[in-house]
Each structure stands twice: as C-alpha cells, then as structure tokens.
Scaffold this motif. Structure first.
Motif, short mmCIF file in Angstrom:
data_model
loop_
_atom_site.label_atom_id
_atom_site.label_comp_id
_atom_site.label_asym_id
_atom_site.label_seq_id
_atom_site.Cartn_x
_atom_site.Cartn_y
_atom_site.Cartn_z
N LYS A 8 100.70 -58.42 19.48
CA LYS A 8 101.71 -57.90 18.56
C LYS A 8 102.43 -56.75 19.25
O LYS A 8 101.80 -55.89 19.84
CB LYS A 8 101.05 -57.42 17.27
N SER A 41 108.81 -61.42 13.56
CA SER A 41 107.86 -61.48 12.47
C SER A 41 108.29 -60.62 11.29
O SER A 41 108.16 -61.02 10.13
CB SER A 41 106.46 -61.05 12.94
N ASP A 42 108.82 -59.42 11.59
CA ASP A 42 109.26 -58.50 10.55
C ASP A 42 110.20 -57.49 11.16
O ASP A 42 110.24 -57.32 12.39
CB ASP A 42 108.05 -57.81 9.90
N PRO A 99 104.12 -66.33 12.95
CA PRO A 99 104.81 -65.03 12.83
C PRO A 99 106.13 -65.02 12.07
O PRO A 99 106.30 -64.16 11.18
CB PRO A 99 105.00 -64.62 14.30
N TYR A 102 106.03 -64.74 8.18
CA TYR A 102 105.56 -63.54 7.47
C TYR A 102 106.69 -62.89 6.69
O TYR A 102 106.56 -62.62 5.50
CB TYR A 102 104.95 -62.56 8.47
N ARG A 103 107.80 -62.62 7.35
CA ARG A 103 108.93 -61.99 6.65
C ARG A 103 109.50 -62.94 5.59
O ARG A 103 109.93 -62.50 4.52
CB ARG A 103 110.01 -61.58 7.65
N CYS A 105 107.80 -65.04 3.81
CA CYS A 105 106.89 -64.91 2.66
C CYS A 105 107.20 -63.65 1.87
O CYS A 105 107.23 -63.66 0.64
CB CYS A 105 105.44 -64.91 3.15
N LYS A 106 107.42 -62.57 2.57
CA LYS A 106 107.72 -61.29 1.93
C LYS A 106 108.99 -61.40 1.07
O LYS A 106 109.04 -60.91 -0.06
CB LYS A 106 107.89 -60.19 2.99
N TYR A 129 96.47 -63.23 10.97
CA TYR A 129 97.43 -62.91 9.91
C TYR A 129 97.08 -63.49 8.53
O TYR A 129 97.90 -63.44 7.61
CB TYR A 129 98.85 -63.31 10.30
N GLU A 132 97.11 -60.44 6.21
CA GLU A 132 98.46 -59.88 6.06
C GLU A 132 99.26 -60.67 5.01
O GLU A 132 99.99 -60.10 4.20
CB GLU A 132 99.19 -59.88 7.40
N PHE A 133 99.12 -61.99 5.03
CA PHE A 133 99.81 -62.80 4.02
C PHE A 133 99.21 -62.56 2.64
O PHE A 133 99.93 -62.52 1.64
CB PHE A 133 99.71 -64.28 4.38
N LEU A 136 100.54 -59.54 0.92
CA LEU A 136 101.88 -59.71 0.35
C LEU A 136 101.82 -60.29 -1.06
O LEU A 136 102.77 -60.19 -1.82
CB LEU A 136 102.72 -60.64 1.24
#
Length: 234
Positions: A8, A41-42, A99, A102-103, A105-106, A129, A132-133, A136
């Motif tokens: 990362k 990723s974000d 990756p 992730y954004r 999903c957010k 991850y 991390e998910f 969210l």
C-alpha cells in the motif's frame, strides 16, 4: 505491506483530476520507457492511495521507495465506475482487482445502498482488505481457491440466491470477470485488466472489440457495461 507481495502506498499531490472510483494512475518507474498503470483505491483533496502487487521489476522498484521520494505520475486516467441508484448492490473483486472497489463501496454506501462484497484470493495468506470493507458497513464474504479461509472455491461459488439479481460491479482477472458475468441475472459493470503502453489512448495498444465497436481499455475503459462485452470462445 499488506501481504508478502502486496503493498500500500499513499501519494501526495494534485488529485483534482480524479473523479470516479475505478480510475487509475500511470507511474514512471526507475526511468523505464513504459509507465505502470495502478488502480486508485481511495483519495482525498491532497492524497491518493494505491495498492499494488509485485509482479516484475517495475513494481519491485516501487516497493523500495522511501517517504518524500518524488515520483512522476499521470493522474485520473480511465473512465471509472458509474454509480447506479439501487437499494442493493454486489461488489466482486479478485486479487489486485480488489483495491479500486474500496472507494466504490464507500460511495455506494454513502448514497444509501446496501452493499454485499465478495473478495476472491488463492489462499488465506494472499487475502487483504476484508476488515476495511467491513468498516465501511458492507457485508463481506471471502473466497479462497484452496479453502484455507472463507468459502472454498471461486467468487462465482458465492454468487447464489438473490445475489444473482443485484446490480454488480467487478474487477479482477478475465476468467473471474467472465464467471461473474455468467453467474448474474442482471446488468453490471466490469473493470478489465490490460497491458497499456501510454495509458491515455495515443498508442491504441490496448484496443479491444466490443458489441458497440472498438474501445481503448485505458480511455473508454477500463470499466465496461456488461451488455457491451463481446466474450470470445476459449
């Protein structure tokens, strides 16, 4: 370091060109001729996060970069995902296809969508991850090919019941995308991995034929709608 070969990296700079989840950047590595496309990723107003796997000399070089190192980066490439307004959605990622989801999903959760996430890896030691998910607010299922964690088998083994009818978003290797497509009974968006020469449509090296004509993965893609994909026979 997220796993043995997955890293990362947080980059600081002008992120104003990044507009959608699923876009990518191109990084100049070790004065090489070809840049390396890496998904985003974000991001926020001043930084963006990338997650990449060591697969060759370029990404190996990236893994040895130190804080304050200056990198040459083309930012905000590709078309990205379009957020569909729906009560529920399915996100399916495989390996380093995870990756950019992730954004996505957010953003889906932010608009009030209930998100089911399926992450696929070869083995437990390669997974990352999941937490991390979950943080969210998504419901997460992990699949491992060897059965060392979660559901044994491929991500398609977890696309069952009502999940087959959820609008879906997916990113990963081509066989996985085909399996997701075949497992679903509705429309979705798939992000394709492809070798790219320039990353912004000049060289035409990543062009592919679709049901709506030829498209460049780096510009008109990497995200394509399921209904425009022309699958070829094995």
């Amino acid at each position: 370091m997220l796993t043995k070969n997955v890293y990362k990296m947080i980059l600081e700079g002008d992120t104003s060109w990044v507009e959608k989840p699923g876009q990518f950047i191109n990084i100049t590595v070790d004065n090489g001729y070809l840049k390396r496309p890496i998904s985003i990723s974000d991001w926020n107003d001043t930084t963006l996060t990338i997650i990449y796997k060591i697969v060759g000399d370029g990404t190996e070089w990236m893994s040895h970069q130190q804080p304050q190192q200056i990198l040459e980066v083309l930012v905000g490439l590709g078309n990205g995902f379009d957020l569909v307004s729906s009560k529920k959605a399915l996100i399916v990622g495989g390996g380093v296809g995870v990756p950019p989801l992730y954004r996505l999903c957010k953003e889906l959760i932010k608009q009030g969508t209930q998100v089911e996430v399926i992450l696929g890896f070869n083995t437990l030691n390669e997974s990352f991850y999941e937490e991390e998910f979950k943080l969210l607010g998504a419901n997460v299922t992990v699949c491992t090919v060897d059965g060392s964690y979660g559901v044994k088998g491929y991500v398609s083994n977890a696309i069952q019941g009502e999940l087959k009818h959820y609008p879906y978003y997916s990113c990963g290797p081509l066989p996985m995308l085909k399996a997701v497509f075949d497992s679903s009974n509705t429309q979705g968006q798939l992000s394709f991995e492809e070798r790219m020469g320039c990353g912004f449509g000049a060289c035409m090296g990543c062009s592919c034929k679709t049901l709506t004509g030829y498209k460049r993965i780096c510009v008109e893609g990497p995200v394509m709608k399921s209904e425009e994909i022309l699958w070829t026979k094995d």
